[in-house]
Design a protein around this motif. Structure first.
Motif, short mmCIF file in Angstrom:
data_model
loop_
_atom_site.label_atom_id
_atom_site.label_comp_id
_atom_site.label_asym_id
_atom_site.label_seq_id
_atom_site.Cartn_x
_atom_site.Cartn_y
_atom_site.Cartn_z
N TYR A 135 -41.90 32.53 -10.02
CA TYR A 135 -42.61 31.71 -11.02
C TYR A 135 -42.36 30.24 -10.76
N GLY A 136 -41.13 29.91 -10.35
CA GLY A 136 -40.80 28.52 -10.06
C GLY A 136 -41.69 27.92 -8.98
N ALA A 137 -42.07 28.76 -8.02
CA ALA A 137 -42.94 28.29 -6.93
C ALA A 137 -44.39 28.14 -7.35
N ALA A 138 -44.76 28.78 -8.48
CA ALA A 138 -46.17 28.81 -8.90
C ALA A 138 -46.48 27.87 -10.06
N ILE A 139 -45.45 27.24 -10.63
CA ILE A 139 -45.67 26.42 -11.83
C ILE A 139 -45.01 25.05 -11.68
N MET A 141 -43.92 23.67 -14.87
CA MET A 141 -43.04 23.68 -16.03
C MET A 141 -43.16 25.04 -16.73
N MET A 142 -41.99 25.60 -17.11
CA MET A 142 -41.97 26.82 -17.91
C MET A 142 -41.54 26.46 -19.34
N ALA A 143 -42.39 26.76 -20.31
CA ALA A 143 -42.06 26.54 -21.71
C ALA A 143 -41.62 27.87 -22.32
N VAL A 144 -40.35 27.95 -22.73
CA VAL A 144 -39.81 29.22 -23.24
C VAL A 144 -39.71 29.18 -24.75
N ILE A 145 -39.75 30.38 -25.36
CA ILE A 145 -39.76 30.46 -26.82
C ILE A 145 -38.48 31.05 -27.41
N PRO A 147 -34.17 30.43 -27.08
CA PRO A 147 -33.18 29.53 -26.47
C PRO A 147 -32.38 30.18 -25.36
N PHE A 148 -32.16 31.50 -25.44
CA PHE A 148 -31.34 32.16 -24.41
C PHE A 148 -32.05 32.29 -23.07
N GLU A 149 -33.36 31.94 -23.00
CA GLU A 149 -34.10 32.04 -21.74
C GLU A 149 -33.85 30.84 -20.81
N VAL A 150 -33.47 29.71 -21.39
CA VAL A 150 -33.33 28.47 -20.61
C VAL A 150 -32.40 28.62 -19.40
N PRO A 151 -31.18 29.20 -19.57
CA PRO A 151 -30.26 29.26 -18.41
C PRO A 151 -30.79 30.03 -17.21
N TYR A 152 -31.66 31.02 -17.43
CA TYR A 152 -32.22 31.78 -16.31
C TYR A 152 -32.99 30.87 -15.35
N TYR A 153 -33.73 29.91 -15.93
CA TYR A 153 -34.53 29.00 -15.11
C TYR A 153 -33.68 27.85 -14.57
N GLU A 154 -32.77 27.35 -15.38
CA GLU A 154 -31.91 26.26 -14.93
C GLU A 154 -31.08 26.69 -13.72
N LYS A 157 -32.99 26.12 -10.79
CA LYS A 157 -33.54 24.76 -10.73
C LYS A 157 -35.07 24.72 -10.93
N VAL A 158 -35.54 25.62 -11.81
CA VAL A 158 -36.96 25.62 -12.19
C VAL A 158 -37.12 24.78 -13.46
N PRO A 159 -38.03 23.80 -13.48
CA PRO A 159 -38.22 22.99 -14.69
C PRO A 159 -38.51 23.88 -15.91
#
Length: 381
Positions: A135-139, A141-145, A147-154, A157-159
């Motif tokens: 997903y990081g390669a295809a987007i 910015m990821m907007a998550v709904i 709070p516990f989802e943020v660390p998976y992308y961080e 290093k996916v915005p």
């Protein structure tokens, strides 16, 4: 010199995404009245002023078997959206949920130099965490709904930005409980049980007969019990009427006022998904029941890495709400759990406390406004 209006291209494939996109666009219009919206969606997006170029109501399906059945229509929609992206060259593509379809569309847009904002993360915490990199390669910015989802992308290093869950703003009754009891002709003295069989045709066909059978058992246990069924906008009258006609139960079908109906209930039988979260936000004890096609369930058992399917339980990290899946989602087990909620006060109050913690964890809301500001930030305007 007048500024050229921004054009946003929205892609939403299900009723919830249709609503999220509509709310976001209405919020955008308050900041930039000249902004244009086009894309794929349904009635709510059209009402908000988005120019619908492809109606998604015919491809709003869930589950492996259902997707296979509708593959040709889904593929046709994807091709149409790809062609439209090239023709319109929008300033930003906003993909709203509808994960697999929108992943393909996002990847195509990125390859063709179009910025992509993805709203509502795929459930990487539940299965296939390796998708974060894809997903990081295809987007952009990821907007998550959650709070516990943020660390998976961080971690990859996916915005990413936590924007708040849309249901926090949405799940509010129009009237007080006392007003609703009068409006719906309900008596406080008798138990009121909600029946929420889903918002898709295949959910209604699978779950409503089971819930109605449970309701019949509860009627024997609690003479005078009343049932409320909030009808989802996406469900036609005849789909419910055919099943309700043959059942000797006192059921009030409520249209356009789901949260008013929910707040009147002492307990609720619901399918999993957003409905269970909205019930939690309103603090009503519930049981979650769900049935999938055998193939979809089997694949899910192989792939899903978390022990719960109900969003309140996932957020809390514990089984605060009873989940009845597949063969366990039967009338006897449903009736048994509702009976326990109605009769066992300490059990009921403990569940209410857990539901309050769900609400606390999701915070203040403001999802649509946060999404609008994030889009404008990405547009540089």
């Amino acid at each position: 010199m007048t500024q050229k209006p921004f054009t946003l291209f929205f892609s939403a494939g299900e009723s919830s995404g249709d609503q999220h996109a509509a709310n976001m666009f209405l919020e955008l219009k308050t900041h930039r009245p000249d902004i244009k919206g086009i894309g794929m969606g349904s009635a709510k997006m059209a009402q908000a002023g988005i120019d619908i170029r492809f109606d998604s109501s015919g491809i709003a399906v869930i589950g492996v078997v259902e997707v296979i059945k509708h593959y040709r229509e889904i593929r046709r929609a994807l091709t149409a959206m790809q062609q439209l992206l090239l023709a319109e060259r929008p300033d930003l593509l906003v993909c709203v949920d509808y994960k697999e379809f929108n992943f393909k569309l996002a990847r195509f847009a990125k390859q063709n130099g179009i910025k992509v904002l993805f709203y509502v993360s795929p459930q990487v915490w539940a299965w296939r965490p390796g998708r974060v990199k894809k997903y990081g390669a295809a987007i952009d910015m990821m907007a998550v709904i959650f709070p516990f989802e943020v660390p998976y992308y961080e971690a990859e290093k996916v915005p990413v930005r936590y924007v708040g869950h849309p249901s926090v703003d949405k799940a509010h009754p129009q009237h007080s409980k006392e007003e609703d009891l009068r409006l719906f002709g309900l008596a406080k003295a008798t138990p009121i049980v909600g029946i929420l069989p889903g918002s898709r045709k295949n959910e209604i066909e699978r779950m409503l007969p089971v819930m109605l059978a449970a309701a019949q058992q509860l009627q024997t246990e609690f003479p005078g019990i009343h049932f409320l069924l909030p009808q989802a906008d996406s469900i036609p009258d005849n789909l419910l009427a055919d099943q309700l006609r043959a059942i000797p139960l006192t059921i009030s079908v409520i249209k356009q006022k789901p949260y008013d109906a929910i707040q009147c209930c002492d307990a609720i039988m619901t399918t999993s998904g957003t409905a269970s979260l909205e019930i939690a936000l309103l603090g009503i004890p519930m049981v979650i029941a769900y049935r999938l096609s055998p193939l979809t369930y089997w694949l899910g058992r192989l792939l899903v890495k978390i022990p719960y399917i109900g969003l309140p339980n996932i957020i809390l990290g514990k089984p605060a709400i009873k989940e009845l899946i597949q063969h366990e989602a039967n009338a006897e087990r449903l009736a048994e759990e509702i009976t326990k909620i109605l009769k066992d006060k300490p059990y009921r109050e403990s569940m209410r406390q857990d539901l309050h913690r769900v609400k606390q964890q999701l915070g203040e809301g403001g999802g649509s406004k946060n999404m609008a500001l994030l889009a404008l930030e990405m547009l540089g305007g």
